[in-house]
Design a protein around this motif. Structure first.
Motif, PDB file in Angstrom:
ATOM      1  N   UNK A 233       0.835  -1.204   0.000  1.00 36.52           N
ATOM      2  CA  UNK A 233       0.000   0.000   0.000  1.00 36.52           C
ATOM      3  C   UNK A 233       0.871   1.256   0.000  1.00 36.52           C
ATOM      4  N   UNK A 234       1.955   1.241   0.781  1.00 43.09           N
ATOM      5  CA  UNK A 234       2.851   2.402   0.810  1.00 43.09           C
ATOM      6  C   UNK A 234       3.553   2.589  -0.530  1.00 43.09           C
ATOM      7  N   UNK A 235       3.936   1.495  -1.150  1.00 46.67           N
ATOM      8  CA  UNK A 235       4.581   1.591  -2.468  1.00 46.67           C
ATOM      9  C   UNK A 235       3.615   2.210  -3.469  1.00 46.67           C
ATOM     10  N   UNK A 236       2.358   1.788  -3.414  1.00 48.81           N
ATOM     11  CA  UNK A 236       1.358   2.358  -4.320  1.00 48.81           C
ATOM     12  C   UNK A 236       1.183   3.852  -4.079  1.00 48.81           C
ATOM     13  N   UNK A 237       1.193   4.253  -2.802  1.00 45.65           N
ATOM     14  CA  UNK A 237       1.084   5.671  -2.473  1.00 45.65           C
ATOM     15  C   UNK A 237       2.293   6.428  -3.019  1.00 45.65           C
ATOM     16  N   UNK A 238       3.462   5.861  -2.826  1.00 48.01           N
ATOM     17  CA  UNK A 238       4.696   6.508  -3.302  1.00 48.01           C
ATOM     18  C   UNK A 238       4.665   6.683  -4.820  1.00 48.01           C
ATOM     19  N   UNK A 239       4.293   5.624  -5.525  1.00 45.58           N
ATOM     20  CA  UNK A 239       4.230   5.689  -6.990  1.00 45.58           C
ATOM     21  C   UNK A 239       3.202   6.732  -7.435  1.00 45.58           C
ATOM     22  N   UNK A 300      15.018   5.979  -0.460  1.00 41.01           N
ATOM     23  CA  UNK A 300      13.862   5.686   0.394  1.00 41.01           C
ATOM     24  C   UNK A 300      13.700   4.187   0.645  1.00 41.01           C
ATOM     25  N   UNK A 301      13.914   3.373  -0.391  1.00 34.19           N
ATOM     26  CA  UNK A 301      13.608   1.943  -0.280  1.00 34.19           C
ATOM     27  C   UNK A 301      14.844   1.048  -0.198  1.00 34.19           C
ATOM     28  N   UNK A 302      16.028   1.637   0.009  1.00 31.86           N
ATOM     29  CA  UNK A 302      17.259   0.842  -0.052  1.00 31.86           C
ATOM     30  C   UNK A 302      17.274  -0.290   0.980  1.00 31.86           C
ATOM     31  N   UNK A 308      12.553  -4.183  -4.719  1.00 29.52           N
ATOM     32  CA  UNK A 308      11.487  -3.282  -4.279  1.00 29.52           C
ATOM     33  C   UNK A 308      11.670  -1.899  -4.897  1.00 29.52           C
ATOM     34  N   UNK A 309      12.850  -1.309  -4.734  1.00 31.08           N
ATOM     35  CA  UNK A 309      12.998   0.082  -5.197  1.00 31.08           C
ATOM     36  C   UNK A 309      13.087   0.176  -6.707  1.00 31.08           C
ATOM     37  N   UNK A 310      13.624  -0.838  -7.371  1.00 29.75           N
ATOM     38  CA  UNK A 310      13.643  -0.808  -8.827  1.00 29.75           C
ATOM     39  C   UNK A 310      12.235  -0.983  -9.391  1.00 29.75           C
ATOM     40  N   UNK A 311      11.454  -1.851  -8.754  1.00 31.23           N
ATOM     41  CA  UNK A 311      10.068  -2.023  -9.186  1.00 31.23           C
ATOM     42  C   UNK A 311       9.268  -0.748  -9.002  1.00 31.23           C
ATOM     43  N   UNK A 313      10.523   2.329  -8.990  1.00 30.56           N
ATOM     44  CA  UNK A 313      10.984   3.313  -9.981  1.00 30.56           C
ATOM     45  C   UNK A 313      10.416   3.017 -11.364  1.00 30.56           C
ATOM     46  N   UNK A 314      10.362   1.751 -11.722  1.00 35.75           N
ATOM     47  CA  UNK A 314       9.858   1.406 -13.059  1.00 35.75           C
ATOM     48  C   UNK A 314       8.406   1.838 -13.222  1.00 35.75           C
ATOM     49  N   UNK A 315       7.615   1.701 -12.152  1.00 40.03           N
ATOM     50  CA  UNK A 315       6.214   2.120 -12.222  1.00 40.03           C
ATOM     51  C   UNK A 315       6.105   3.641 -12.347  1.00 40.03           C
ATOM     52  N   UNK A 316       6.968   4.375 -11.633  1.00 34.18           N
ATOM     53  CA  UNK A 316       6.953   5.837 -11.727  1.00 34.18           C
ATOM     54  C   UNK A 316       7.342   6.272 -13.134  1.00 34.18           C
ATOM     55  N   UNK A 317       8.372   5.629 -13.695  1.00 37.05           N
ATOM     56  CA  UNK A 317       8.829   5.993 -15.040  1.00 37.05           C
ATOM     57  C   UNK A 317       7.744   5.723 -16.076  1.00 37.05           C
ATOM     58  N   UNK A 318       7.093   4.570 -15.949  1.00 30.44           N
ATOM     59  CA  UNK A 318       6.060   4.213 -16.926  1.00 30.44           C
ATOM     60  C   UNK A 318       4.864   5.151 -16.825  1.00 30.44           C
ATOM     61  N   UNK A 319       4.395   5.382 -15.592  1.00 31.62           N
ATOM     62  CA  UNK A 319       3.227   6.232 -15.398  1.00 31.62           C
ATOM     63  C   UNK A 319       3.567   7.715 -15.572  1.00 31.62           C
TER      64      UNK A 319
END
Length: 667
Positions: A233-239, A300-302, A308-311, A313-319
């Motif tokens: 849920x937090x990852x979704x919020x971040x993205x 943030x996600x290191x 986790x953090x690459x996934x 980032x990929x969602x942020x880049x795509x969206x």
């Protein structure tokens, strides 16, 4: 006797004292009984309910003593569980407060709740098991009746169900919801769109988009979320928040053009400006926006691992728009083919090549497979499309040979376009890129490539243009227009290729040859057209004639009439002809003036007075004649942005527009 008497008196005294003491005690007991009367009445009223409560237990004393041990074993765990439940209840006020007031303190209390719930999870089942044992003992030894035991079993079943659910009444979920909200607020309040204009020509990467204290808070919140299986849920919020921030950063750039579909434009020229913008905007997005997001995701996600953090980032880049950038490039490759498209494809390839290292670093992970696939497809389409257009260009130039030459003798759009186009292909901006594209394309076909292949192909294209010109020169029925056209085009090639990369390849002798051809055709053109006009103003017969003014006047009228007719015919005929090069146009007009005007001026000075009363024959003044000749061959105004040459009428013109409209042309 006396002694026995005293003894009796003492006995009486003692008896008296004893009776008195007994009386006093009786009074005290009476008073106590009087006071206890109401309590006995109260006990009497409660006896039926107590009897009812005790009634289910009907057993011998020994059996009741034995069950006491079972009860004692169950009381210990149950009491401990109840004590922890009380502690959980004590945390409720702190956990329902706002975490922002004291995030470290809030997280500390939350951790205590987690520990308490782990204890309850581990021990509730044990306590219930002990209670189960008590019921089983009561049932096996007939210590209680069946109705009582059935009720106990139902109660235990309810406890067992609660043990599998929320032992805290939903307190942990509420606290985690508050932490999620705090996570969102921290991101939202500290996410500010990045302005492209503020960067200028900076090559360095902007600092981290979030302050270090904020990043630390996000990290500790994520730690608790992970411990409670709420990380997704937090990852979704971040993205959502950071992706929205990237889109807001790009919004000011007016990127609506990224949504253009193939059907919305006819050719690349209609979106040529957008392609240039695309390269700049893509570089800004990759080097500044996505670079910053890549670094921030890592910060943030290191602690949660690379996946986790690459996934994230990929969602942020795509969206955030990366897919839209790549899809626009793909749309360009799917548009109609024409020579201009080759240059635009090379521009796209250059932009992608410039960002290749950034792409590999930012989008090289397994999480960015969608971006990787679309990038590979785009590069392949760019290379295939550019190579196809380049290798077909010679054929398309040759196909134009069958078209008739322009009616106005102008330089065909094909000739001017190819001269400029081939120079661009051999220039510093495009030659290295085109060479790289052709090397890759040939390697895919398992063929070798040498740089000379590119040069030879360009030279072959120029030779094809020369053959086209030779064919078109012979295609005119009017020799004057043929010579005019030849003069125009030989000069155009000489002027526009001299001092260029292509001109150097063709050599000085080639250039001089075209310059000489220009002079040759210019001489013939002037001789066979305007050079014939002075013959109409011959003085022959006028000098030797002695028959009188009337006869002389008639002869002057005849010659002026023929001159005017010839001039009008020539001027009308050539007023639609065009010399696009200003220097050649001015020189040609000056030569015509020098050929015609001095003879006309001299003739009019000598013989004009004979006919000056008759405007029919003195049609033009010397000044007017000169003005008309100096205004010849000027290009007609062209609508801004038109791709067609001024003389093109659909049948003539040999414009580059026709280059992509022939049956087998590049389309």
């Amino acid at each position: 006797m006396a002694g026995s008497g005293d003894s009796r008196v003492e006995n009486l005294i003692c008896a008296r004292k004893s009776l008195k003491l007994s009386l006093e005690k009786s009074k005290a007991v009476g008073l106590a009984l009087e006071k206890a009367g109401p309590r006995f009445d109260e006990i009497k009223l409660r006896l039926p309910s107590l009897g009812s409560a005790v009634r289910p237990i009907r057993a011998e004393k020994d059996a009741l003593v034995a069950v006491g041990g079972h009860i004692n074993r169950a009381v210990g765990p149950a009491a401990a569980v109840l004590k922890v439940f009380d502690a959980v209840h004590g945390l409720e006020k702190s956990l329902l407060s706002d975490p922002r007031n004291d995030l470290p303190g809030y997280l500390s209390v939350l951790k205590r709740l987690e520990e308490a719930l782990r204890f309850l999870g581990d021990n509730c089942g044990l306590a219930i098991q002990w209670l189960d044992d008590i019921v089983e003992y009561l049932e096996d030894n007939n210590i209680a009746d069946q109705v009582f035991l059935s009720n106990l079993k139902k109660e235990l079943e309810g406890l067992r169900g609660s043990g599998n659910g929320e032992l805290d009444g939903g307190l942990l979920a509420a606290a985690l919801d508050k932490l999620e909200n705090e996570f969102r607020l921290l991101l939202t309040e500290n996410s500010v769109p990045l302005q492209m204009s503020a960067l200028g020509d900076q090559a360095c990467i902007a600092p981290s988009p979030l302050p270090v204290p904020v990043i630390h808070k996000l990290q500790v919140i994520l730690g608790r979320m992970k411990a409670n299986d709420r990380l997704d849920k937090c990852i979704s919020i971040y993205v959502e928040v950071r992706g929205s921030n990237v889109r807001a950063s790009l919004q000011a750039l007016n990127l609506d053009y990224l949504e253009i579909s193939v059907s919305e434009f006819n050719d690349v020229q209609s979106i040529e400006g957008y392609i240039a913008q695309w390269g700049k905007h893509l570089e800004f997005a990759v080097k500044h926006l996505f670079e910053a997001e890549y670094k921030l995701c890592n910060d943030v996600f290191e602690r949660l691992g690379l996946d986790v953090w690459m996934g994230c980032f990929s969602r942020i880049a795509a969206q955030g728009g990366m897919l839209a950038f790549l899809q626009f490039g793909k749309t360009v490759t799917e548009s109609k083919k024409d020579p201009i498209k080759l240059l635009k494809l090379l521009d796209i390839f250059s932009s992608l090549t410039k960002l290749r290292l950034d792409f590999n670093r930012l989008f090289g992970g397994a999480a960015c497979v969608e971006i990787q696939n679309l990038t590979r497809d785009l590069i392949k389409s760019v290379i295939d499309g550019a190579a196809e257009i380049f290798w077909e260009l010679l054929v398309q130039v040759e196909l134009q040979r069958q078209n008739p030459p322009p009616l106005d003798g102008n330089v065909p759009r094909l000739v001017s376009f190819i001269a400029d186009y081939c120079n661009k292909l051999l220039g510093e901006d495009y030659k290295p890129i085109l060479t790289q594209v052709l090397i890759i394309q040939r390697s895919w076909e398992r063929q070798s490539f040498q740089e000379r292949l590119l040069v030879n192909e360009v030279l072959n294209i120029i030779k094809a243009v020369e053959l086209n010109l030779e064919t078109w020169i012979k295609g005119y029925e009017d020799p004057m227009l043929s010579n005019f056209f030849a003069m125009n085009n030989h000069w155009h090639l000489y002027k526009h290729l001299k001092g260029t990369k292509l001109g150097d390849l063709l050599g000085d002798s080639w250039l001089r040859e075209h310059e000489q051809y220009k002079d040759y055709y210019s001489t013939i053109f002037l001789r066979d057209s305007w050079g014939k006009l002075p013959g109409h103003l011959s003085r022959e017969g006028l000098i030797l004639f002695s028959g009188g003014r009337a006869t002389a006047r008639d002869l002057v009228k005849k010659r002026l009439k023929k001159f005017n007719e010839a001039f009008d015919e020539m001027h009308t005929k050539q007023s639609g002809w065009i010399i696009p090069e200003r220097d050649l146009r001015e020189k040609t007009c000056q030569l015509i003036v020098q050929t015609v005007v001095p003879v006309y001026r001299s003739f009019m000075q000598n013989y004009g007075p004979l006919v000056e009363q008759d405007a029919k024959y003195v049609k033009y003044s010397v000044q007017k004649l000169e003005e008309m000749l100096l205004l010849l061959y000027r290009p007609k105004p062209v609508r801004h942005g038109s791709l067609r040459s001024p003389q093109s009428n659909g049948k003539y013109g040999n414009g580059i527009s026709n280059l992509r409209r022939t049956a087998s042309a590049v389309e």
